[in-house]
Design a protein around this motif. Structure first.
Motif, PDB file in Angstrom:
ATOM      1  N   ALA A   1      12.214 -29.235 -12.662  1.00  0.00           N
ATOM      2  CA  ALA A   1      11.519 -29.894 -11.553  1.00  0.00           C
ATOM      3  C   ALA A   1      12.468 -30.756 -10.741  1.00  0.00           C
ATOM      4  O   ALA A   1      12.446 -30.750  -9.500  1.00  0.00           O
ATOM      5  CB  ALA A   1      10.361 -30.735 -12.092  1.00  0.00           C
ATOM      6  N   ASN A   2      13.335 -31.520 -11.409  1.00  0.00           N
ATOM      7  CA  ASN A   2      14.290 -32.363 -10.682  1.00  0.00           C
ATOM      8  C   ASN A   2      15.417 -31.546 -10.070  1.00  0.00           C
ATOM      9  O   ASN A   2      15.956 -31.912  -9.017  1.00  0.00           O
ATOM     10  CB  ASN A   2      14.835 -33.450 -11.609  1.00  0.00           C
ATOM     11  CG  ASN A   2      13.834 -34.567 -11.813  1.00  0.00           C
ATOM     12  OD1 ASN A   2      13.080 -34.912 -10.901  1.00  0.00           O
ATOM     13  ND2 ASN A   2      13.801 -35.134 -13.013  1.00  0.00           N
TER      14      ASN A   2
ATOM     15  N   ASP B   1      14.877 -28.684  -8.749  1.00  0.00           N
ATOM     16  CA  ASP B   1      14.216 -28.229  -7.527  1.00  0.00           C
ATOM     17  C   ASP B   1      14.173 -29.337  -6.471  1.00  0.00           C
ATOM     18  O   ASP B   1      14.315 -29.062  -5.273  1.00  0.00           O
ATOM     19  CB  ASP B   1      12.801 -27.752  -7.853  1.00  0.00           C
ATOM     20  CG  ASP B   1      12.103 -27.162  -6.640  1.00  0.00           C
ATOM     21  OD1 ASP B   1      12.568 -26.136  -6.134  1.00  0.00           O
ATOM     22  OD2 ASP B   1      11.092 -27.743  -6.196  1.00  0.00           O
ATOM     23  N   LEU B   2      13.994 -30.585  -6.911  1.00  0.00           N
ATOM     24  CA  LEU B   2      14.030 -31.700  -5.954  1.00  0.00           C
ATOM     25  C   LEU B   2      15.369 -31.771  -5.231  1.00  0.00           C
ATOM     26  O   LEU B   2      15.430 -32.032  -4.025  1.00  0.00           O
ATOM     27  CB  LEU B   2      13.778 -33.028  -6.683  1.00  0.00           C
ATOM     28  CG  LEU B   2      12.341 -33.415  -6.998  1.00  0.00           C
ATOM     29  CD1 LEU B   2      12.325 -34.768  -7.708  1.00  0.00           C
ATOM     30  CD2 LEU B   2      11.503 -33.491  -5.723  1.00  0.00           C
ATOM     31  N   ILE B   3      16.466 -31.566  -5.971  1.00  0.00           N
ATOM     32  CA  ILE B   3      17.787 -31.593  -5.342  1.00  0.00           C
ATOM     33  C   ILE B   3      17.913 -30.457  -4.337  1.00  0.00           C
ATOM     34  O   ILE B   3      18.390 -30.637  -3.206  1.00  0.00           O
ATOM     35  CB  ILE B   3      18.900 -31.505  -6.407  1.00  0.00           C
ATOM     36  CG1 ILE B   3      18.833 -32.689  -7.367  1.00  0.00           C
ATOM     37  CG2 ILE B   3      20.278 -31.471  -5.726  1.00  0.00           C
ATOM     38  CD1 ILE B   3      19.789 -32.588  -8.549  1.00  0.00           C
TER      39      ILE B   3
ATOM     40  N   ASN C   1      20.407 -42.186 -10.104  1.00  0.00           N
ATOM     41  CA  ASN C   1      19.076 -42.494 -10.633  1.00  0.00           C
ATOM     42  C   ASN C   1      18.672 -43.911 -10.253  1.00  0.00           C
ATOM     43  O   ASN C   1      19.453 -44.670  -9.679  1.00  0.00           O
ATOM     44  CB  ASN C   1      19.002 -42.260 -12.146  1.00  0.00           C
ATOM     45  CG  ASN C   1      19.889 -43.192 -12.950  1.00  0.00           C
ATOM     46  OD1 ASN C   1      20.061 -44.362 -12.604  1.00  0.00           O
ATOM     47  ND2 ASN C   1      20.463 -42.691 -14.028  1.00  0.00           N
TER      48      ASN C   1
ATOM     49  N   GLU D   1      14.582 -36.179 -17.883  1.00  0.00           N
ATOM     50  CA  GLU D   1      14.576 -35.864 -16.449  1.00  0.00           C
ATOM     51  C   GLU D   1      15.566 -34.764 -16.074  1.00  0.00           C
ATOM     52  O   GLU D   1      15.640 -34.359 -14.919  1.00  0.00           O
ATOM     53  CB  GLU D   1      14.888 -37.134 -15.635  1.00  0.00           C
ATOM     54  CG  GLU D   1      13.945 -38.284 -15.874  1.00  0.00           C
ATOM     55  CD  GLU D   1      12.499 -37.960 -15.509  1.00  0.00           C
ATOM     56  OE1 GLU D   1      12.269 -37.060 -14.663  1.00  0.00           O
ATOM     57  OE2 GLU D   1      11.585 -38.604 -16.071  1.00  0.00           O
TER      58      GLU D   1
ATOM     59  N   THR E   1      15.540 -28.912  -2.702  1.00  0.00           N
ATOM     60  CA  THR E   1      14.683 -29.201  -1.548  1.00  0.00           C
ATOM     61  C   THR E   1      15.314 -30.265  -0.647  1.00  0.00           C
ATOM     62  O   THR E   1      15.305 -30.140   0.585  1.00  0.00           O
ATOM     63  CB  THR E   1      13.297 -29.670  -2.028  1.00  0.00           C
ATOM     64  OG1 THR E   1      12.708 -28.642  -2.834  1.00  0.00           O
ATOM     65  CG2 THR E   1      12.384 -29.983  -0.849  1.00  0.00           C
ATOM     66  N   HIS E   2      15.890 -31.294  -1.255  1.00  0.00           N
ATOM     67  CA  HIS E   2      16.540 -32.355  -0.477  1.00  0.00           C
ATOM     68  C   HIS E   2      17.675 -31.777   0.367  1.00  0.00           C
ATOM     69  O   HIS E   2      17.815 -32.111   1.554  1.00  0.00           O
ATOM     70  CB  HIS E   2      17.083 -33.427  -1.426  1.00  0.00           C
ATOM     71  CG  HIS E   2      17.832 -34.526  -0.747  1.00  0.00           C
ATOM     72  ND1 HIS E   2      17.223 -35.678  -0.304  1.00  0.00           N
ATOM     73  CD2 HIS E   2      19.152 -34.645  -0.424  1.00  0.00           C
ATOM     74  CE1 HIS E   2      18.125 -36.460   0.269  1.00  0.00           C
ATOM     75  NE2 HIS E   2      19.307 -35.858   0.198  1.00  0.00           N
TER      76      HIS E   2
ATOM     77  N   GLU F   1      16.124 -29.414   3.188  1.00  0.00           N
ATOM     78  CA  GLU F   1      15.447 -30.177   4.244  1.00  0.00           C
ATOM     79  C   GLU F   1      16.441 -30.983   5.065  1.00  0.00           C
ATOM     80  O   GLU F   1      16.220 -31.234   6.256  1.00  0.00           O
ATOM     81  CB  GLU F   1      14.399 -31.105   3.623  1.00  0.00           C
ATOM     82  CG  GLU F   1      13.185 -30.362   3.077  1.00  0.00           C
ATOM     83  CD  GLU F   1      12.144 -31.277   2.476  1.00  0.00           C
ATOM     84  OE1 GLU F   1      11.008 -30.807   2.267  1.00  0.00           O
ATOM     85  OE2 GLU F   1      12.452 -32.468   2.209  1.00  0.00           O
TER      86      GLU F   1
ATOM     87  N   LEU G   1      16.846 -39.869  -8.818  1.00  0.00           N
ATOM     88  CA  LEU G   1      15.973 -39.286  -9.833  1.00  0.00           C
ATOM     89  C   LEU G   1      15.584 -40.373 -10.830  1.00  0.00           C
ATOM     90  O   LEU G   1      16.276 -41.382 -10.958  1.00  0.00           O
ATOM     91  CB  LEU G   1      16.700 -38.154 -10.556  1.00  0.00           C
ATOM     92  CG  LEU G   1      17.226 -37.007  -9.692  1.00  0.00           C
ATOM     93  CD1 LEU G   1      17.945 -35.987 -10.559  1.00  0.00           C
ATOM     94  CD2 LEU G   1      16.106 -36.352  -8.894  1.00  0.00           C
TER      95      LEU G   1
ATOM     96  N   LEU H   1      19.798 -39.088  -3.049  1.00  0.00           N
ATOM     97  CA  LEU H   1      18.558 -38.743  -3.741  1.00  0.00           C
ATOM     98  C   LEU H   1      18.575 -39.430  -5.094  1.00  0.00           C
ATOM     99  O   LEU H   1      19.555 -39.309  -5.840  1.00  0.00           O
ATOM    100  CB  LEU H   1      18.451 -37.222  -3.935  1.00  0.00           C
ATOM    101  CG  LEU H   1      17.279 -36.717  -4.784  1.00  0.00           C
ATOM    102  CD1 LEU H   1      15.952 -37.020  -4.097  1.00  0.00           C
ATOM    103  CD2 LEU H   1      17.418 -35.222  -5.049  1.00  0.00           C
TER     104      LEU H   1
END
Length: 355
Positions: A77-78, A80-82, A42, A73, A84-85, A88, A67, A65
């Motif tokens: 949503a977070n 999903d961020l992981i 974080n 948190e 996606t990271h 990608e 957060l 990454l």
């Protein structure tokens, strides 16, 4: 270097406890099987310890990454961020995730590791007292849902837990106190000698004496490792580790995640559970007083929030994961160093308690 083992057969893993572990490549690199590594941390912890960890990882292909900080948190949503990271970045099943932070980071990273491509390796590097003595060990991974804490998750064990006690030197006083709630929990639920020792050494522990902190962390980790080895997925004895959590999770959810720290809510939850136990004649008045006094010494809250009544608790308790067939179940101490799960607590008892 102090080390313990969580004995789960072919999924066993070590817990390393020492000062300065982030200053060396070992033991973290010995538990990574491929070159691809993602650090999840974080925006509070990484600026302090991120470069140390990257340096320790040497020639590994490392990305990271960050957060936002806070219990609020630990959400979908977070998560999903992981995902996606990792997608990608072209990460495969041979990648390793490293959780660098407190319980929020450890929980969400572990859950991401359990889910990404049906499971990748991960390593816990907990940086708060609470995560070092409790949440980093045992494989409970999860995110929160607006209707309940840790309601979406999986049992998924790390490759290793690496505890550098030097990280406690930068821990805010409030976070240290929150961690002490989980420490005291172990004494209440199953280790009276440890509770006595905490009372005797509370001054030096509060002053963050490094040798005593190592003993505190090792004792708690050994207790949890023993319970997890016996009951990995909470079919029985592991439920005892939820002492104070049925009330505590209700406080966190009702007040809003992050308003009360997890350890603060657990401290109040343990007072409520212990008071209920004293009402039932399981716990003596003097034992209850000792529990309250030790929690208060570490500046933990001991009173239920003024704006919470019986219904405020019940709407969250009805979703508690220990419940069976809709019946509320509570972990109650039946003397210092002994506890059990009770499924016969009545609504009238709870009303009298909260009144």
């Amino acid at each position: 270097m102090n080390s313990l083992l969580v004995d789960l057969g072919d999924r066993s893993y070590p817990i390393y406890i020492e000062a300065g572990l982030l200053n060396t490549s070992s033991p973290v690199t010995s538990h990574i099987k491929s070159k691809r590594v993602t650090i999840v941390s974080n925006d509070v912890v990484f600026p302090i310890y991120g470069e140390k960890l990257i340096s320790a990882l040497g020639d590994f292909d490392v990305d990271y990454l960050l957060l936002p900080d806070g219990e609020q948190e630990k959400n979908l949503a977070n998560f999903d961020l992981i995902m996606t990271h990792l997608l990608e970045g072209g990460h495969g099943r041979d990648s390793t995730l490293i959780a660098l932070g407190g319980g929020v980071i450890g929980d969400i990273t572990g859950f991401a590791a359990a889910c990404y491509q049906r499971g990748v390796d991960f390593i816990q590097i907990p940086t708060t007292l609470l995560s070092q003595v409790d949440s980093s060990v045992g494989g409970k991974t999860a995110i929160n849902h607006p209707l309940g804490k840790n309601m979406v998750g999986a049992f998924y064990q790390p490759n290793a837990v690496i505890i550098d006690i030097e990280t406690l030197s930068t821990l805010p006083a409030r976070e240290f106190s929150a961690g002490m709630a989980e420490v005291i929990k172990y004494g209440i639920l199953g280790d009276k000698a440890f509770f006595d020792w905490l009372e005797e050494n509370k001054l030096a522990i509060k002053a963050k004496d490094s040798e005593l902190l190592k003993q505190v962390i090792a004792r708690c980790c050994q207790c949890k490792a023993d319970i997890v080895a016996e009951d990995e997925k909470e079919a029985g004895k592991r439920a005892l580790l939820n002492l104070g959590h049925t009330f505590g999770h209700a406080i966190e959810a009702e007040q809003g995640y992050g308003v009360w720290l997890h350890g603060e809510a657990v401290a109040t939850g343990m007072v409520l559970a212990s008071t209920l136990s004293e009402h039932r004649g399981l716990l003596s008045a003097s034992e209850l007083r000792r529990i309250i006094e030790l929690l208060a010494y570490f500046e933990l809250p001991i009173y239920s929030p003024e704006d919470m009544d019986l219904e405020s608790y019940l709407k969250h308790m009805k979703r508690d994961k220990k419940n069976i067939a809709g019946q509320l179940r509570f972990v109650l101490p039946k003397g210092l160093g002994d506890s059990d799960v009770y499924g016969d607590v009545t609504i009238e008892e709870l009303k009298q308690l909260l009144d």
